[in-house]
Design a protein around this motif. Sequence first.
Motif, short mmCIF file in Angstrom:
data_model
loop_
_atom_site.label_atom_id
_atom_site.label_comp_id
_atom_site.label_asym_id
_atom_site.label_seq_id
_atom_site.Cartn_x
_atom_site.Cartn_y
_atom_site.Cartn_z
N THR A 72 0.84 -1.19 0.00
CA THR A 72 0.00 0.00 0.00
C THR A 72 0.88 1.24 0.00
N SER A 73 0.59 2.14 -0.92
CA SER A 73 1.35 3.38 -1.02
C SER A 73 0.40 4.49 -1.44
N GLN A 74 0.46 5.60 -0.73
CA GLN A 74 -0.40 6.75 -1.00
C GLN A 74 -1.87 6.32 -1.05
N GLN A 75 -2.24 5.48 -0.07
CA GLN A 75 -3.61 5.04 0.17
C GLN A 75 -4.19 4.20 -0.98
N GLN A 76 -3.33 3.47 -1.66
CA GLN A 76 -3.81 2.57 -2.71
C GLN A 76 -2.93 1.33 -2.77
N LYS A 77 -3.53 0.22 -3.13
CA LYS A 77 -2.79 -1.04 -3.23
C LYS A 77 -2.10 -1.09 -4.59
N LEU A 78 -0.80 -1.35 -4.57
CA LEU A 78 0.01 -1.35 -5.79
C LEU A 78 0.77 -2.65 -5.92
N GLN A 79 1.13 -2.96 -7.16
CA GLN A 79 1.95 -4.13 -7.46
C GLN A 79 3.27 -3.69 -8.09
N SER A 125 2.20 -1.66 -11.41
CA SER A 125 0.96 -0.88 -11.41
C SER A 125 1.14 0.46 -12.11
N LYS A 126 0.05 0.92 -12.74
CA LYS A 126 -0.01 2.26 -13.36
C LYS A 126 -1.09 3.04 -12.60
N PRO A 127 -0.75 3.62 -11.46
CA PRO A 127 -1.77 4.26 -10.63
C PRO A 127 -2.35 5.51 -11.29
N ASP A 128 -3.67 5.69 -11.12
CA ASP A 128 -4.33 6.88 -11.66
C ASP A 128 -3.85 8.15 -10.97
N ASN A 129 -3.62 8.05 -9.66
CA ASN A 129 -3.21 9.21 -8.89
C ASN A 129 -2.02 8.82 -8.03
N TYR A 130 -0.87 9.41 -8.33
CA TYR A 130 0.34 9.05 -7.61
C TYR A 130 1.31 10.22 -7.66
N GLN A 131 1.90 10.51 -6.53
CA GLN A 131 2.95 11.53 -6.49
C GLN A 131 4.29 10.81 -6.69
N GLN A 152 -3.33 5.30 -18.35
CA GLN A 152 -2.63 5.47 -17.08
C GLN A 152 -1.12 5.53 -17.30
N PHE A 153 -0.63 4.72 -18.24
CA PHE A 153 0.81 4.70 -18.52
C PHE A 153 1.30 6.04 -19.05
N LEU A 154 0.55 6.63 -19.98
CA LEU A 154 0.94 7.93 -20.52
C LEU A 154 0.99 8.98 -19.42
N LYS A 155 0.01 8.95 -18.53
CA LYS A 155 0.00 9.91 -17.43
C LYS A 155 1.20 9.70 -16.52
N ASN A 156 1.47 8.44 -16.17
CA ASN A 156 2.59 8.15 -15.29
C ASN A 156 3.92 8.58 -15.92
N GLN A 157 4.08 8.30 -17.20
CA GLN A 157 5.34 8.67 -17.87
C GLN A 157 5.51 10.18 -17.94
N GLY A 158 4.41 10.89 -18.13
CA GLY A 158 4.47 12.35 -18.09
C GLY A 158 4.87 12.85 -16.72
N GLN A 159 4.31 12.23 -15.68
CA GLN A 159 4.68 12.59 -14.31
C GLN A 159 6.15 12.29 -14.03
N ILE A 160 6.64 11.21 -14.60
CA ILE A 160 8.03 10.81 -14.38
C ILE A 160 8.99 11.79 -15.05
N VAL A 161 8.66 12.26 -16.24
CA VAL A 161 9.48 13.29 -16.89
C VAL A 161 9.57 14.53 -16.00
N ASP A 162 8.43 14.93 -15.43
CA ASP A 162 8.39 16.07 -14.53
C ASP A 162 9.25 15.81 -13.29
N MET A 163 9.18 14.59 -12.76
CA MET A 163 9.98 14.22 -11.59
C MET A 163 11.46 14.37 -11.87
N VAL A 164 11.90 13.87 -13.02
CA VAL A 164 13.32 13.92 -13.36
C VAL A 164 13.79 15.36 -13.53
N LEU A 165 12.97 16.17 -14.20
CA LEU A 165 13.35 17.56 -14.44
C LEU A 165 13.48 18.35 -13.15
N THR A 166 12.60 18.08 -12.20
CA THR A 166 12.51 18.92 -11.00
C THR A 166 13.14 18.31 -9.76
#
Length: 341
Positions: free
Chosen positions: A53-60, A116-122, A241-255
Motif C-alpha cells: 500500500t502506497s499513497q492510500q492505494q494497493k500497488l503491485q 501498477s499504473k496508478p491513476d493518482n500518484y505523487q 494510465q501509462f501515458l500519465k505516469n510517464q508524463g509525471q516521471i518526466v516532470d519528476m526527473v526535471l525537477t
Amino acid sequence: MKFSTLASGLLSAAGLAFAQEAANGTISKGPFPFDLNGSNFTYPWPVNVFTFTSQQQKLQMAYMDIKPTCAPNGETAVLLHGKNFCGPTWNSTIIALAGAGYRVIAPDQVGWCKSSKPDNYQFSLNQLAWNTRGLLNTLGIGNITLIGHSVGGMLSTRFALQYPSTIDRLVLVDPVGLEDYVEKGVPYVSVDDDIAAEAAQNFDALKAYEQQIYYVGQWDDSYTIWVTMLNNVYFGSKRTQFLKNQGQIVDMVLTSSQAHYFGDIVSKTLLIVGDQDKVAIGSNWSPPEVAAKLGHFNVLGPQVCAEIPDCTLYQFPTLGHAPQISAPSNFTKVVLDWLNE
C-alpha cells in the motif's frame, strides 16, 4: 568490548532500523494474467509481484529474482532500469552476475512495464526508493550492490543517499541528472504537456530516438525487441494510465535534481558513461543555446566522479546511452572486474 567493535555494532543496528523505514507488503509468485498491468511482453525469467500500500492505494511491483548459476557468493545485486527500459533489458547483465555467484533482483518500478499504473500518484525519487527498499526488506535482503541505468541511475543515487548503510557498492550507468537541467536553463513545461508528448510516441518514433541517442546512429536487429517491449506498453491495456505516469516521471526527473548531492555519497562507486551519450531531459524543448550546453557525458562523467568521494570512472569512447545493450560483453567485464577488485 573495543570501542570500534561497539561502534560498528551500533551502526549496523542503526542501519538495519533505517532500512526498515520502507514499504511493507507481501510477495506473490503467481499465476498472473498474461497482460500484467498492461504489459504482455514475455520476460526471460519468472515474474513475481510485491504487493503493498502506497499513497492510500494497493500497488503491485513486478520483479525478477534470479538465483546464482554457480557457487553463490552470498551477495545480492539489484538492477534499476531507465525510463524507456524494463527489467528484461538487463538480461545480459543478469546472466553475467548470476554466473559470478550473485543473486539478482530486477524490479519494474511503479508506473513502468509490468508494475501498477496508478491513476493518482505523487512520483518522487524518494518514493520509488522507499518502494524498492520495501521489496528488499520483504525478501529478507539486507545490504546490496546497486546498479542503476539512466533514470534508474538517478534513482540509485537517491537510494544510496536515503539508505546509505545498506549499499555495499554502487554502479551508475549513464545516469540522467548528472547536471541540474533547470539550473542550466531548461524551461519548465507542464505535466499536461509531458503527457501529450508521451501520447505522440509510436514504434517508429521510439526506434528513431533510440537509434540516434542510445546507439549513436547505429542499429542492430537485436535492439528491435526492446522497442517492441516498450511500444506494447504504450499501446497496451493500461495506455491512458501509462501515458500519465510517464508524463509525471518526466516532470519528476526535471525537477528532482541530484546533481548537488554527489559529494554526499558514501558508497564505493563505479560511474560508467558512453562518451557519445547526449541524453538530457528537456533539451528537446529548450532554446538552441540551452540545448547546446546539455548532455555532454564525456565532460560530465569526469566532473561528477571527481565529486564522489570514492569513485572509479570508466568511459566507453564510442558508445552512447545504453552500453549494457550495445556492448554487453565489454560492459559486464568492466562491472565484474571492478566488483572483483
